[in-house]
Design an enzyme around this catalytic site. Structure first.
Site, PDB file in Angstrom:
ATOM      1  N   GLY A  26      -2.669   6.423  -1.263  1.00  0.00           N
ATOM      2  CA  GLY A  26      -2.886   5.037  -1.633  1.00  0.00           C
ATOM      3  C   GLY A  26      -3.875   4.975  -2.781  1.00  0.00           C
ATOM      4  N   TYR A  27      -4.001   3.790  -3.355  1.00  0.00           N
ATOM      5  CA  TYR A  27      -4.817   3.610  -4.551  1.00  0.00           C
ATOM      6  C   TYR A  27      -5.900   2.576  -4.317  1.00  0.00           C
ATOM      7  CZ  TYR A  27      -1.363   6.484  -6.692  1.00  0.00           C
ATOM      8  OH  TYR A  27      -0.554   7.554  -6.970  1.00  0.00           O
ATOM      9  N   ILE A  28      -7.127   2.989  -4.555  1.00  0.00           N
ATOM     10  CA  ILE A  28      -8.246   2.052  -4.559  1.00  0.00           C
ATOM     11  C   ILE A  28      -8.217   1.286  -5.869  1.00  0.00           C
ATOM     12  CG2 ILE A  28     -10.763   1.867  -4.594  1.00  0.00           C
ATOM     13  CD1 ILE A  28     -10.803   4.281  -2.658  1.00  0.00           C
TER      14      ILE A  28
END
Length: 158
Positions: free
Chosen positions: A28-30
């Site tokens: 996932g991407y912050i």
């Protein structure tokens, strides 16, 4: 460290019997904006934090920093800090000449997309292209994982 890679669409699943290893990846991407990404990844039972800078004009080269982090931290960040939309894929490793091609078989909303990439030491380094590799998509930002997390392959239409 500078990352130099070429990306390709995969024509068929003939890479599977050629693979010497495979692993499950959830990421996932912050942050994923302006070509910059801060990514959290679980690869099998190990956690990683990765920071990538913007790509060069050709999409071949970019800065990359990666650090292993505790599994509990990676799971927490994936579940609570990452933007909506995660990548779920199986990564197959296939040797071709003196290089290793990483073949990503996407699951969920990015199925049936399968891509291969090869990391190089220089942009003009020669490599042996395996038979399962098709159209090159290096530099096409639609195929970046950060983009796929927000705009899944299954939503692209024809």
């Amino acid at each position: 460290m500078q990352e130099i890679e070429r990306k390709f669409l995969v024509l068929d699943d003939s890479y599977k019997p050629e693979a010497y290893s495979h692993s499950h990846i959830r990421q996932g991407y912050i942050l994923s904006a302006g070509g910059r990404t801060v990514r959290i990844r679980m690869r099998d039972e190990r956690g990683y934090l990765t920071i990538k800078g913007p790509s060069d004009a050709a999409g071949l080269s970019r800065y990359e920093f990666e650090q292993e982090i505790p599994v509990a931290d990676a799971v927490y960040m994936l579940d609570h800090l990452c933007q909506p939309g995660q990548i779920d894929k199986t990564r197959w490793l296939v040797r071709s000449g003196g290089h290793v091609f990483e073949v990503d078989e996407f699951h969920g909303q990015n199925a049936p997309l399968v891509m291969a990439e090869v990391e190089l030491q220089s942009e003009d380094e020669p490599y042996v292209r395996p038979a399962f590799v098709g159209q090159e998509v290096t530099g096409d930002r639609r195929y970046y994982n950060g983009h796929l997390s927000r705009f899944p392959y299954s939503t692209w239409g024809t």
